[in-house]
Design a protein around this motif. Structure first.
Motif, PDB file in Angstrom:
ATOM      1  N   ILE A  44      -7.618 -28.343  -6.756  1.00  0.00           N
ATOM      2  CA  ILE A  44      -6.686 -27.225  -6.620  1.00  0.00           C
ATOM      3  C   ILE A  44      -6.408 -26.987  -5.145  1.00  0.00           C
ATOM      4  N   GLN A  45      -7.472 -26.942  -4.352  1.00  0.00           N
ATOM      5  CA  GLN A  45      -7.317 -26.719  -2.916  1.00  0.00           C
ATOM      6  C   GLN A  45      -6.487 -27.815  -2.269  1.00  0.00           C
ATOM      7  N   ALA A  46      -6.681 -29.037  -2.727  1.00  0.00           N
ATOM      8  CA  ALA A  46      -5.938 -30.160  -2.141  1.00  0.00           C
ATOM      9  C   ALA A  46      -4.440 -29.992  -2.346  1.00  0.00           C
ATOM     10  N   ARG A  47      -4.041 -29.425  -3.488  1.00  0.00           N
ATOM     11  CA  ARG A  47      -2.620 -29.236  -3.786  1.00  0.00           C
ATOM     12  C   ARG A  47      -2.022 -28.065  -3.013  1.00  0.00           C
ATOM     13  N   ALA A  48      -2.887 -27.232  -2.445  1.00  0.00           N
ATOM     14  CA  ALA A  48      -2.411 -26.097  -1.648  1.00  0.00           C
ATOM     15  C   ALA A  48      -2.951 -26.180  -0.220  1.00  0.00           C
ATOM     16  N   GLU A  49      -3.355 -27.379   0.194  1.00  0.00           N
ATOM     17  CA  GLU A  49      -4.099 -27.524   1.445  1.00  0.00           C
ATOM     18  C   GLU A  49      -3.375 -26.939   2.648  1.00  0.00           C
ATOM     19  N   SER A  50      -2.116 -27.301   2.843  1.00  0.00           N
ATOM     20  CA  SER A  50      -1.404 -26.825   4.029  1.00  0.00           C
ATOM     21  C   SER A  50      -1.247 -25.305   3.994  1.00  0.00           C
ATOM     22  N   TYR A  51      -1.040 -24.759   2.797  1.00  0.00           N
ATOM     23  CA  TYR A  51      -0.885 -23.314   2.675  1.00  0.00           C
ATOM     24  C   TYR A  51      -2.215 -22.602   2.964  1.00  0.00           C
ATOM     25  N   ILE A  52      -3.315 -23.086   2.385  1.00  0.00           N
ATOM     26  CA  ILE A  52      -4.616 -22.451   2.611  1.00  0.00           C
ATOM     27  C   ILE A  52      -4.984 -22.509   4.086  1.00  0.00           C
ATOM     28  N   ARG A  53      -4.687 -23.633   4.716  1.00  0.00           N
ATOM     29  CA  ARG A  53      -4.994 -23.763   6.141  1.00  0.00           C
ATOM     30  C   ARG A  53      -4.160 -22.773   6.959  1.00  0.00           C
ATOM     31  N   ALA A  54      -2.910 -22.619   6.562  1.00  0.00           N
ATOM     32  CA  ALA A  54      -2.044 -21.671   7.269  1.00  0.00           C
ATOM     33  C   ALA A  54      -2.559 -20.238   7.112  1.00  0.00           C
ATOM     34  N   VAL A  55      -3.000 -19.883   5.893  1.00  0.00           N
ATOM     35  CA  VAL A  55      -3.565 -18.545   5.667  1.00  0.00           C
ATOM     36  C   VAL A  55      -4.834 -18.356   6.486  1.00  0.00           C
ATOM     37  N   GLN A  56      -5.708 -19.381   6.494  1.00  0.00           N
ATOM     38  CA  GLN A  56      -6.945 -19.259   7.252  1.00  0.00           C
ATOM     39  C   GLN A  56      -6.646 -19.099   8.745  1.00  0.00           C
ATOM     40  N   GLU A  57      -5.691 -19.856   9.242  1.00  0.00           N
ATOM     41  CA  GLU A  57      -5.318 -19.727  10.649  1.00  0.00           C
ATOM     42  C   GLU A  57      -4.772 -18.330  10.940  1.00  0.00           C
ATOM     43  N   ASN A  58      -3.955 -17.836  10.031  1.00  0.00           N
ATOM     44  CA  ASN A  58      -3.392 -16.502  10.217  1.00  0.00           C
ATOM     45  C   ASN A  58      -4.476 -15.431  10.183  1.00  0.00           C
ATOM     46  N   LEU A  59      -5.443 -15.596   9.290  1.00  0.00           N
ATOM     47  CA  LEU A  59      -6.565 -14.656   9.250  1.00  0.00           C
ATOM     48  C   LEU A  59      -7.287 -14.620  10.595  1.00  0.00           C
ATOM     49  N   MET A  60      -7.532 -15.795  11.169  1.00  0.00           N
ATOM     50  CA  MET A  60      -8.232 -15.840  12.448  1.00  0.00           C
ATOM     51  C   MET A  60      -7.378 -15.258  13.574  1.00  0.00           C
ATOM     52  N   GLN A  61      -6.059 -15.389  13.462  1.00  0.00           N
ATOM     53  CA  GLN A  61      -5.174 -14.762  14.447  1.00  0.00           C
ATOM     54  C   GLN A  61      -5.274 -13.239  14.398  1.00  0.00           C
ATOM     55  N   GLN A  62      -5.584 -12.701  13.217  1.00  0.00           N
ATOM     56  CA  GLN A  62      -5.671 -11.243  13.084  1.00  0.00           C
ATOM     57  C   GLN A  62      -6.843 -10.651  13.850  1.00  0.00           C
TER      58      GLN A  62
END
Length: 346
Positions: free
Chosen positions: A26-44
């Motif tokens: 499941i994560q593999a099919r959303a990999e770029s999106y999950i990574r983008a969310v994680q990056e955004n979380l760290m930006q916060q």
């Protein structure tokens, strides 16, 4: 703080951390999106005041499966589309709300472990943790207010209130073995399923799908969330801390009686019920063993499974009229994932 797209290293390990069996595809099919969310979380993190920035970083640097952002992404999925900044912000907002609830939950449950490491409460103490949870909640609303539609912020705030109401509702029902299934379902719909519903509804809306489908996706999320909480309640009795990365038996220890225990009590004769009630006054390892043995003897696992499957069936039925929509197969994959998880319990 707005999401600022950036290159994300392929060596980033965050996707693997806290993953439960079966979720990797499941994560593999959303990999770029999950990574983008994680990056955004760290930006916060930089948006928080210097005095609490390290604490905020501790909350955000390691999460669980990020299933709520995945729901946002899958509900709004369009073939070939790259992660949209607004969709990423939606996933971030909902994950922040979820994080805040976990910080508060671990205080209420006196949980020492969360996502395989010491909980915020354990690291900083309960007084600081409750205030940090408040700060994370508040920042989620700051981000939600940046959407062009005020309705999104309104919905996020309303769902946040419902989650808190669910926890309060459950707190007032402590030590009540006669709780009943209606009150049990009301509690889990508020404290767990509501964010699943919101994730699917907002994701489908952001994906440009018709309102009728967004409403159906929301119903899908609600029933999927119910099933997921029922599974989580089973983990509390039949899981292991090593596999699931969190403190177990906290609900039982705190007098929060969940579906497996309610069904065990219902199945017993008057004598058995009296003995169970006496045991619940002094829960220890031997009592836990007796309760597990009782659940096996009375077929409680099968009864819980019936409730679990009913919720998954309702989730599937909600999307049946929209089977030709691009996002539906991906949401159905999440039904399969949740269905498989209960098979790993011993």
């Amino acid at each position: 703080m707005l999401y600022v797209p950036a290159m994300i290293s392929k060596q980033e390990p965050a996707l693997k951390d806290g993953a439960v069996k079966g979720f990797a595809p499941i994560q593999a099919r959303a990999e770029s999106y999950i990574r983008a969310v994680q990056e955004n979380l760290m930006q916060q993190v930089d948006a928080f005041e210097p005095e609490i920035r390290d604490m905020a970083r501790y909350c955000m640097e390691k999460g669980g499966k990020r299933i709520r952002p995945v729901l946002v992404h899958f509900a709004g999925y369009r073939e070939g589309a790259s992660p949209d900044p607004e969709m990423v912000r939606m996933g971030t907002v909902i994950e922040l709300v979820h994080m805040a609830t976990l910080v508060h939950d671990d205080i209420l449950d006196d949980a020492a472990i969360r996502h395989g490491r010491p909980s915020v409460k354990e690291v900083y103490g309960p007084s600081v943790a409750v205030l940090l949870g408040d700060a994370v909640f508040a920042h989620a609303l700051v981000l939600a207010a940046e959407f062009s539609s005020t309705d999104i912020c309104r919905q996020v705030a309303a769902s946040s209130r419902k989650v808190v109401a669910g926890e309060i509702h459950q707190t007032f029902e402590k030590n009540d073995i006669h709780l009943g299934l209606d009150k049990y379902y009301r509690a889990i719909e508020l404290k767990t399923a509501e964010l699943f519903r919101l994730s699917c509804f907002l994701g489908a809306t952001a994906g440009g799908y018709p309102h009728a489908y967004a409403e159906a996706a929301g119903r899908f999320g609600l029933h999927l969330g119910n099933a997921y909480q029922i599974y989580d309640d089973m983990v509390d009795f039949f899981g292991t801390e090593q596999i699931y990365g969190k403190t177990l038996h906290t609900d039982l220890m705190k007098g929060k009686y969940t579906l497996p225990l309610l069904l065990l009590h219902e199945a017993m004769d008057p004598g058995g019920r009296a003995r169970l009630l006496d045991s619940l006054r002094r829960v220890d390892e031997s009592v836990l063993r007796e309760i597990k043995e009782g659940m096996l003897s009375y077929g409680v696992r099968d009864k819980v499974m019936a409730h679990f499957e009913r919720e998954l069936d309702r989730a599937e039925q909600a999307l049946k009229p929209y089977a030709d929509y691009e996002s539906v197969p991906r949401l159905m994959d999440l039904v399969l994932f949740v269905r498989e998880q209960i098979l790993f319990l011993t």
